[in-house]
Design a protein around this motif. Structure first.
Motif, PDB file in Angstrom:
ATOM      1  N   LEU A  53       0.833  -1.201   0.000  1.00 27.05           N
ATOM      2  CA  LEU A  53       0.000   0.000   0.000  1.00 27.05           C
ATOM      3  C   LEU A  53       0.868   1.251   0.000  1.00 27.05           C
ATOM      4  CD1 LEU A  53      -2.699   1.498   0.270  1.00 27.05           C
ATOM      5  CD2 LEU A  53      -2.525   1.183   2.758  1.00 27.05           C
ATOM      6  N   ILE A  54       1.887   1.295   0.852  1.00 29.11           N
ATOM      7  CA  ILE A  54       2.761   2.477   0.934  1.00 29.11           C
ATOM      8  C   ILE A  54       3.461   2.713  -0.401  1.00 29.11           C
ATOM      9  CG2 ILE A  54       4.858   3.377   2.010  1.00 29.11           C
ATOM     10  CD1 ILE A  54       3.914   2.035   4.617  1.00 29.11           C
ATOM     11  N   ALA A  55       3.947   1.640  -1.018  1.00 31.36           N
ATOM     12  CA  ALA A  55       4.614   1.780  -2.309  1.00 31.36           C
ATOM     13  C   ALA A  55       3.649   2.300  -3.366  1.00 31.36           C
ATOM     14  CB  ALA A  55       5.201   0.439  -2.747  1.00 31.36           C
ATOM     15  N   ALA A  56       2.405   1.801  -3.346  1.00 35.33           N
ATOM     16  CA  ALA A  56       1.415   2.242  -4.333  1.00 35.33           C
ATOM     17  C   ALA A  56       1.046   3.706  -4.126  1.00 35.33           C
ATOM     18  CB  ALA A  56       0.165   1.367  -4.233  1.00 35.33           C
ATOM     19  N   LEU A  57       0.929   4.149  -2.865  1.00 34.95           N
ATOM     20  CA  LEU A  57       0.580   5.542  -2.596  1.00 34.95           C
ATOM     21  C   LEU A  57       1.713   6.496  -2.990  1.00 34.95           C
ATOM     22  CD1 LEU A  57      -1.295   5.202   0.819  1.00 34.95           C
ATOM     23  CD2 LEU A  57      -2.262   5.431  -1.478  1.00 34.95           C
ATOM     24  N   LYS A  58       2.946   6.040  -2.844  1.00 35.25           N
ATOM     25  CA  LYS A  58       4.076   6.855  -3.311  1.00 35.25           C
ATOM     26  C   LYS A  58       4.039   6.992  -4.833  1.00 35.25           C
ATOM     27  CE  LYS A  58       7.330   5.948   0.482  1.00 35.25           C
ATOM     28  NZ  LYS A  58       8.613   5.286   0.857  1.00 35.25           N
ATOM     29  N   ALA A  59       3.736   5.900  -5.523  1.00 37.16           N
ATOM     30  CA  ALA A  59       3.617   5.948  -6.978  1.00 37.16           C
ATOM     31  C   ALA A  59       2.446   6.835  -7.404  1.00 37.16           C
ATOM     32  CB  ALA A  59       3.441   4.534  -7.530  1.00 37.16           C
ATOM     33  N   LEU A  60       1.354   6.790  -6.616  1.00 33.38           N
ATOM     34  CA  LEU A  60       0.191   7.644  -6.882  1.00 33.38           C
ATOM     35  C   LEU A  60       0.590   9.111  -6.813  1.00 33.38           C
ATOM     36  CD1 LEU A  60      -2.934   8.076  -7.174  1.00 33.38           C
ATOM     37  CD2 LEU A  60      -3.028   7.987  -4.664  1.00 33.38           C
ATOM     38  N   GLU A  61       1.264   9.497  -5.733  1.00 34.72           N
ATOM     39  CA  GLU A  61       1.661  10.898  -5.559  1.00 34.72           C
ATOM     40  C   GLU A  61       2.642  11.340  -6.634  1.00 34.72           C
ATOM     41  OE1 GLU A  61       2.958  11.146  -1.386  1.00 34.72           O
ATOM     42  OE2 GLU A  61       1.152  12.360  -1.098  1.00 34.72           O
ATOM     43  N   ALA A  62       3.415  10.388  -7.153  1.00 36.54           N
ATOM     44  CA  ALA A  62       4.384  10.708  -8.202  1.00 36.54           C
ATOM     45  C   ALA A  62       3.733  10.828  -9.576  1.00 36.54           C
ATOM     46  CB  ALA A  62       5.474   9.643  -8.236  1.00 36.54           C
ATOM     47  N   GLY A  63       2.434  10.594  -9.639  1.00 36.19           N
ATOM     48  CA  GLY A  63       1.718  10.753 -10.906  1.00 36.19           C
ATOM     49  C   GLY A  63       1.808   9.561 -11.829  1.00 36.19           C
ATOM     50  N   ALA A  84      -1.428  10.843   2.070  1.00 39.43           N
ATOM     51  CA  ALA A  84      -1.282  10.684   0.616  1.00 39.43           C
ATOM     52  C   ALA A  84      -2.212  11.651  -0.103  1.00 39.43           C
ATOM     53  CB  ALA A  84      -1.595   9.252   0.202  1.00 39.43           C
ATOM     54  N   VAL A  85      -1.765  12.119  -1.254  1.00 40.48           N
ATOM     55  CA  VAL A  85      -2.529  13.089  -2.039  1.00 40.48           C
ATOM     56  C   VAL A  85      -2.685  12.557  -3.460  1.00 40.48           C
ATOM     57  CG1 VAL A  85      -2.565  15.427  -2.976  1.00 40.48           C
ATOM     58  CG2 VAL A  85      -1.705  15.029  -0.663  1.00 40.48           C
ATOM     59  N   ILE A  86      -3.904  12.671  -3.989  1.00 45.11           N
ATOM     60  CA  ILE A  86      -4.138  12.312  -5.391  1.00 45.11           C
ATOM     61  C   ILE A  86      -3.757  13.511  -6.251  1.00 45.11           C
ATOM     62  CG2 ILE A  86      -5.841  11.580  -7.092  1.00 45.11           C
ATOM     63  CD1 ILE A  86      -7.516  10.479  -4.791  1.00 45.11           C
ATOM     64  N   PRO A  87      -2.797  13.358  -7.154  1.00 47.52           N
ATOM     65  CA  PRO A  87      -2.387  14.502  -7.976  1.00 47.52           C
ATOM     66  C   PRO A  87      -3.467  14.864  -8.991  1.00 47.52           C
ATOM     67  CG  PRO A  87      -1.272  12.519  -8.711  1.00 47.52           C
ATOM     68  CD  PRO A  87      -2.013  12.140  -7.454  1.00 47.52           C
ATOM     69  N   PRO A  88      -3.481  16.093  -9.466  1.00 51.73           N
ATOM     70  CA  PRO A  88      -4.525  16.514 -10.415  1.00 51.73           C
ATOM     71  C   PRO A  88      -4.488  15.754 -11.743  1.00 51.73           C
ATOM     72  CG  PRO A  88      -2.849  18.225 -10.138  1.00 51.73           C
ATOM     73  CD  PRO A  88      -2.587  17.206  -9.085  1.00 51.73           C
ATOM     74  N   THR A  89      -3.364  15.107 -12.047  1.00 47.08           N
ATOM     75  CA  THR A  89      -3.271  14.336 -13.297  1.00 47.08           C
ATOM     76  C   THR A  89      -3.938  12.975 -13.188  1.00 47.08           C
ATOM     77  OG1 THR A  89      -1.103  13.554 -12.554  1.00 47.08           O
ATOM     78  CG2 THR A  89      -1.148  15.455 -14.043  1.00 47.08           C
TER      79      THR A  89
END
Length: 261
Positions: A53-63, A84-89
């Motif tokens: 989960l942590i790895a996926a959320l880091k990838a999420l924030e990285a767009g 964790a933040v969902i990026p606008p992209t």
């Protein structure tokens, strides 16, 4: 019933979940004259896939994902817990009225939801044009340990690059002594049973429900699980107008898809 009486007047209803779900259901019950008592019988615990989960959320924030999906409002709590933040992209696709409300309340625009006539994971797949263009999308799907991966499998079957993560576990929560006494004494005189897990918790935590207490199961699957768990239903309530009004009030406020564990 007087002209200004409401169909659920006189009912104190146990609402078995908190959060956005509980607030929406409680509001609908009050509008029909009931007195809701929010007493969660289920809560959500850390996933057994925490590293994933942590790895996926880091990838999420990285767009790295074009889409994120959710079928529970608890996903928003998971995001907040991990900061964790969902990026606008990254666009958001969700199932369930409470889930959509939670994402919007958190400031995340929701791009895709099912139609009202089929508000299910299958329904979302039917009205999501981007997944049928031939482009391979990177999608993050977050779900509970007891949710069936219907959405995940539907995306994989269409050839998309899906990272699926069990983001949280659903666990039973003991109610307070005060709430248990109120149920056993009949001061809480209606129990809302809104999912199979909740049915099992009600049967286990309230073995001595008064005969006059209304046990309202939402949906045939939940009803079947309640019967299997040994939860007693007063046969005199089967055709009760009050019980029907209670179930209809809940269904008017919350989609069936929001009544999963």
């Amino acid at each position: 019933m007087t002209a200004d009486a409401k169909p659920l007047s006189g009912l104190r209803v146990l609402v078995p979940r908190g959060g956005t779900w509980g607030d929406m259901v409680a509001k609908a019950l009050r509008e029909q004259g009931a007195s809701p008592v929010i007493a969660p019988l289920v809560d959500f615990a850390h996933t057994s896939e925490e590293d994933k989960l942590i790895a996926a959320l880091k990838a999420l924030e990285a767009g790295e994902f074009q889409w994120i999906t959710a079928t529970s409002s608890t996903v928003v709590d998971v995001l907040a817990h991990h900061n964790a933040v969902i990026p606008p992209t990254t666009q958001v696709a969700v199932v369930g009225e409470a889930t959509e409300a939670a994402f919007k309340d958190a400031g995340y625009p929701v791009s895709r939801t099912p139609n009202d006539d089929n508000n299910t994971t299958e329904g979302l797949l039917e009205v999501w044009p981007e997944i049928d263009t031939g482009e391979v999308l990177r999608v993050l799907t977050l779900r509970s340990d007891v949710a069936k991966p219907v959405l995940t499998q539907g995306l994989i079957n269409r050839g998309h690059d899906v990272t699926q993560v069990v983001a949280f576990r659903t666990v039973g929560v003991p109610v307070s002594v005060h709430t248990r006494e109120d149920v056993e004494s009949g001061r809480i005189n209606a129990l809302l049973v809104a999912s199979p897990k909740i049915a099992r918790e009600v049967a286990q935590q309230f073995p001595d429900i008064p005969e006059d207490t209304i046990v309202a199961c939402v949906g045939p699957f939940t009803h079947g699980e309640a019967v299997s768990a040994g939860l007693r239903h007063n046969p005199d309530h089967a055709d009760s107008s009050v019980k029907r009004a209670l179930i209809e009030t809940v269904e008017s406020a919350i989609d069936q898809s929001d009544m999963l564990d």
